[in-house]
Design an enzyme around this catalytic site. Structure first.
Site, PDB file in Angstrom:
ATOM      1  N   GLU A  34       0.837  -1.209   0.000  1.00 17.65           N
ATOM      2  CA  GLU A  34       0.000   0.000   0.000  1.00 17.65           C
ATOM      3  C   GLU A  34       0.867   1.253   0.000  1.00 17.65           C
ATOM      4  O   GLU A  34       1.805   1.366   0.790  1.00 17.65           O
ATOM      5  CB  GLU A  34      -0.902  -0.029   1.242  1.00 17.65           C
ATOM      6  CG  GLU A  34      -2.356   0.184   0.942  1.00 17.65           C
ATOM      7  CD  GLU A  34      -2.953  -0.824  -0.029  1.00 17.65           C
ATOM      8  OE1 GLU A  34      -3.130  -0.471  -1.215  1.00 17.65           O
ATOM      9  OE2 GLU A  34      -3.263  -1.946   0.388  1.00 17.65           O
ATOM     10  N   HIS A  35       0.538   2.181  -0.896  1.00 19.22           N
ATOM     11  CA  HIS A  35       1.288   3.436  -1.076  1.00 19.22           C
ATOM     12  C   HIS A  35       2.734   3.167  -1.496  1.00 19.22           C
ATOM     13  O   HIS A  35       3.616   3.991  -1.265  1.00 19.22           O
ATOM     14  CB  HIS A  35       1.234   4.308   0.196  1.00 19.22           C
ATOM     15  CG  HIS A  35      -0.119   4.901   0.421  1.00 19.22           C
ATOM     16  ND1 HIS A  35      -0.463   6.171   0.041  1.00 19.22           N
ATOM     17  CD2 HIS A  35      -1.248   4.363   0.964  1.00 19.22           C
ATOM     18  CE1 HIS A  35      -1.727   6.411   0.368  1.00 19.22           C
ATOM     19  NE2 HIS A  35      -2.226   5.324   0.922  1.00 19.22           N
ATOM     20  N   SER A  68     -25.513   2.253 -18.684  1.00 20.18           N
ATOM     21  CA  SER A  68     -25.234   1.498 -17.454  1.00 20.18           C
ATOM     22  C   SER A  68     -26.541   1.034 -16.849  1.00 20.18           C
ATOM     23  O   SER A  68     -27.437   1.849 -16.601  1.00 20.18           O
ATOM     24  CB  SER A  68     -24.478   2.365 -16.432  1.00 20.18           C
ATOM     25  OG  SER A  68     -24.582   1.773 -15.141  1.00 20.18           O
ATOM     26  N   GLY A 123     -13.133   1.104  -3.201  1.00 19.26           N
ATOM     27  CA  GLY A 123     -11.714   0.774  -3.281  1.00 19.26           C
ATOM     28  C   GLY A 123     -11.476  -0.583  -3.925  1.00 19.26           C
ATOM     29  O   GLY A 123     -10.379  -1.129  -3.847  1.00 19.26           O
ATOM     30  N   LEU A 124     -12.501  -1.147  -4.564  1.00 21.15           N
ATOM     31  CA  LEU A 124     -12.333  -2.445  -5.240  1.00 21.15           C
ATOM     32  C   LEU A 124     -12.200  -2.250  -6.751  1.00 21.15           C
ATOM     33  O   LEU A 124     -12.248  -3.193  -7.516  1.00 21.15           O
ATOM     34  CB  LEU A 124     -13.502  -3.375  -4.903  1.00 21.15           C
ATOM     35  CG  LEU A 124     -13.638  -3.676  -3.407  1.00 21.15           C
ATOM     36  CD1 LEU A 124     -14.866  -4.542  -3.142  1.00 21.15           C
ATOM     37  CD2 LEU A 124     -12.389  -4.364  -2.856  1.00 21.15           C
ATOM     38  N   SER A 125     -12.028  -0.988  -7.132  1.00 21.68           N
ATOM     39  CA  SER A 125     -11.717  -0.627  -8.510  1.00 21.68           C
ATOM     40  C   SER A 125     -12.826  -0.924  -9.504  1.00 21.68           C
ATOM     41  O   SER A 125     -12.620  -1.568 -10.538  1.00 21.68           O
ATOM     42  CB  SER A 125     -10.416  -1.286  -8.954  1.00 21.68           C
ATOM     43  OG  SER A 125      -9.740  -0.356  -9.755  1.00 21.68           O
ATOM     44  N   SER A 127     -13.893   1.321 -11.259  1.00 23.57           N
ATOM     45  CA  SER A 127     -13.537   2.148 -12.417  1.00 23.57           C
ATOM     46  C   SER A 127     -12.648   1.364 -13.391  1.00 23.57           C
ATOM     47  O   SER A 127     -12.902   1.343 -14.594  1.00 23.57           O
ATOM     48  CB  SER A 127     -12.854   3.443 -11.973  1.00 23.57           C
ATOM     49  OG  SER A 127     -11.683   3.191 -11.232  1.00 23.57           O
ATOM     50  N   ASP A 171      -4.487  -0.903 -10.660  1.00 22.04           N
ATOM     51  CA  ASP A 171      -5.864  -1.353 -10.881  1.00 22.04           C
ATOM     52  C   ASP A 171      -6.049  -1.960 -12.267  1.00 22.04           C
ATOM     53  O   ASP A 171      -6.648  -3.024 -12.427  1.00 22.04           O
ATOM     54  CB  ASP A 171      -6.841  -0.179 -10.740  1.00 22.04           C
ATOM     55  CG  ASP A 171      -6.823   0.409  -9.346  1.00 22.04           C
ATOM     56  OD1 ASP A 171      -6.170  -0.184  -8.460  1.00 22.04           O
ATOM     57  OD2 ASP A 171      -7.458   1.464  -9.152  1.00 22.04           O
TER      58      ASP A 171
HETATM   59  P1  ADP Z   1     -13.514   2.621  -7.286  1.00 22.40           P
HETATM   60  O1  ADP Z   1     -12.748   2.410  -8.545  1.00 22.40           O
HETATM   61  O2  ADP Z   1     -12.694   2.406  -6.060  1.00 22.40           O
HETATM   62  O3  ADP Z   1     -14.777   1.839  -7.209  1.00 22.40           O
HETATM   63  P2  ADP Z   1     -13.677   5.249  -8.360  1.00 22.40           P
HETATM   64  O4  ADP Z   1     -14.101   6.550  -7.797  1.00 22.40           O
HETATM   65  O5  ADP Z   1     -12.330   5.142  -8.961  1.00 22.40           O
HETATM   66  O6  ADP Z   1     -13.926   4.155  -7.236  1.00 22.40           O
HETATM   67  O7  ADP Z   1     -14.697   4.837  -9.509  1.00 22.40           O
HETATM   68  C1  ADP Z   1     -16.092   4.863  -9.251  1.00 22.40           C
HETATM   69  C2  ADP Z   1     -16.816   5.513 -10.442  1.00 22.40           C
HETATM   70  O8  ADP Z   1     -16.843   4.594 -11.552  1.00 22.40           O
HETATM   71  C3  ADP Z   1     -18.254   5.822 -10.157  1.00 22.40           C
HETATM   72  O9  ADP Z   1     -18.402   7.071  -9.517  1.00 22.40           O
HETATM   73  C4  ADP Z   1     -18.861   5.825 -11.554  1.00 22.40           C
HETATM   74  O10 ADP Z   1     -18.571   7.052 -12.208  1.00 22.40           O
HETATM   75  C5  ADP Z   1     -18.075   4.737 -12.243  1.00 22.40           C
HETATM   76  N1  ADP Z   1     -18.805   3.466 -12.126  1.00 22.40           N
HETATM   77  C6  ADP Z   1     -18.465   2.390 -11.391  1.00 22.40           C
HETATM   78  N2  ADP Z   1     -19.381   1.390 -11.540  1.00 22.40           N
HETATM   79  C7  ADP Z   1     -20.332   1.864 -12.384  1.00 22.40           C
HETATM   80  C8  ADP Z   1     -21.533   1.327 -12.932  1.00 22.40           C
HETATM   81  N3  ADP Z   1     -21.946   0.105 -12.623  1.00 22.40           N
HETATM   82  N4  ADP Z   1     -22.244   2.111 -13.785  1.00 22.40           N
HETATM   83  C9  ADP Z   1     -21.806   3.349 -14.102  1.00 22.40           C
HETATM   84  N5  ADP Z   1     -20.692   3.902 -13.620  1.00 22.40           N
HETATM   85  C10 ADP Z   1     -19.960   3.188 -12.766  1.00 22.40           C
HETATM   86 MG    MG Z   2     -11.055   3.523  -9.149  1.00 23.94          MG
END
Ligand code: ADP
Ligand code: MG
Length: 382
Positions: A34-35, A68, A123-125, A127, A171
């Site tokens: 981490e980090h 989505s 935090g489970l990515s 994105s 990620d």
């Molecule tokens: P993490 O990657 O840790 O979950 P992030 O802030 O990096 O958090 O990414 C979350 C973002 O990704 C959400 O705010 C949204 O914009 C997008 N996202 C994640 N899952 C979905 C989904 N199922 N439908 C639409 N957008 C999503």
């Molecule tokens: Mg993310």
């Protein structure tokens, strides 16, 4: 659970045809490290069974249609209008089309109808799951020959340049490259990777992943300060990055600032723990990883100071309830913990943590048992 029939039905109602295929990419947890990424160090994530799935098909009007199921939103963007800095959830997909085109790949219009069971912002990515699934979809739809590590890099370009989130490659590398029952060792300086076996079920263990659901606050500022302190320390020590510290005691003796001493000690010892975990996982019983998880947590709590009361209570309770090792995972100030437990214990440990949260007046956590899963790819079907 993902409902792929609902995904295909939505595709049909939006597009008026069957999808050309389904592509997926997973979320991930970081087992240890981490980090360390921005200090040119080492990380060791594994992919989750939770994933994003895209039903995709070509369009002949040079536009992206992005849907989505979770957000129940439909967006249409002409390819000519793609530009970095565009806000909104659809940027994680549109940014990938932009990154591919910027890199010279001939990507045209596409329908991208997605669903995901990776929790958002835990935090489970979630994105990277979306980005990497989009790379897989567009690469197949347009017959692009892109090596896996380059796919991860392109997904990262989408997140860094298009969405505007300055993250490392962790990620996207995990979501793209991971293999079933394996972790992914990543050297963040050379970007070399190696798969390392994590046969948890075979050895009679399971991994609890528990989301503390702590709202992140002031995280951006804290991340920036940690990063700046590490860079300042490297400069004082006359090395490119903290990865290059070879004698920790000697390095610490040359630093005057007490906070800087603690931050450097975390980064250097955490890198050592990743390397030890890497060796152990290759050669031993996974239970030998447990003390490294505990030490990582203590280091994040005491030296890097990035844990919060919910996270510490979750880890303490997990240990009290028989977890072999437990640590916060992710950037800190909330998010998830992982706990390595004997098979059959994880759910009970999750329930005990929920009870402890209730007693302490904290909100209810959510948890699941994680098995190292496969990276991005095309699903059979459609
Ligand atoms: P993490 O990657 O840790 O979950 P992030 O802030 O990096 O958090 O990414 C979350 C973002 O990704 C959400 O705010 C949204 O914009 C997008 N996202 C994640 N899952 C979905 C989904 N199922 N439908 C639409 N957008 C999503
Ligand atoms: Mg993310």
């Amino acid at each position: 659970m993902l409902d792929l029939d609902a995904l295909k039905a939505r595709y049909r109602s939006v597009v008026g045809a069957e999808p050309e295929g389904l592509w997926s990419a997973p979320g991930r947890v970081n087992l240890i490290g981490e980090h360390t990424d921005y200090n040119d160090g080492f990380v060791l994530p594994f992919a989750l069974e939770k994933k994003a799935v895209i039903a995709g098909g070509q369009r002949d009007d040079d536009a992206l249609v992005i849907v989505s199921l979770e957000l129940d939103e439909e967006v249409r963007i002409p390819l000519a209008d793609l530009k970095p800095g565009t806000e909104g959830w659809h940027s994680y997909l549109a940014g990938v089309a932009w990154a591919l085109r910027e890199a010279g790949h001939a990507v045209g219009g596409a329908n991208l109808v997605m669903t995901s069971d990776v929790p958002l912002g835990a935090g489970l990515s979630s994105s990277a799951a979306i980005e990497c699934a989009t790379v897989a979809t567009l690469a197949d739809l347009y017959g692009l020959d892109i090596a896996p590590i380059d796919r991860a890099k392109l997904a990262r370009v989408a997140e860094n340049a298009y969405v505007g989130a300055p993250t490392g490659l962790l990620d996207q590398a995990a979501s793209t490259l991971c293999e079933v029952d394996n972790g992914l060792f990543l050297d963040c300086r050379t970007l070399e990777t190696e798969h390392v076996p994590l046969p948890m079920a075979d050895q009679g263990y399971e991994m609890l992943v528990l989301d503390t659901k702590t709202p992140h606050s002031h995280v951006d500022g804290e991340y920036g300060t940690r990063r700046a302190t590490c860079e300042a320390a490297a400069e004082i020590l006359g090395i490119p990055a903290l990865r290059d510290v070879t004698d920790l005691d000697e390095a610490l003796a040359r630093l005057e600032d007490e906070t800087m001493v603690k931050r450097v000690r975390h980064v250097v010892t955490e890198n050592e723990r990743v390397l030890m975990a890497f060796e152990l996982a290759r050669t031993s019983d996974l239970s030998e990883l447990a003390p490294l998880l505990d030490a990582s947590h203590a280091s994040m709590r005491d030296d890097y100071e990035i844990t919060v009361p919910t996270v510490d209570l979750a880890v303490e309770t997990a240990k009290k309830e028989g977890a072999l090792g437990a640590r916060m995972t992710g950037g800190g100030f909330g998010g998830c913990i992982i706990a390595l437990a004997k098979a059959g214990d994880a759910d009970r440990i999750g329930q005990s943590i929920a009870a402890a949260f209730k007693d302490a007046g904290f909100g209810a956590p959510e948890w699941f048992t994680a098995t190292p899963a496969a990276g991005a790819g095309r699903l059979a079907g459609p």
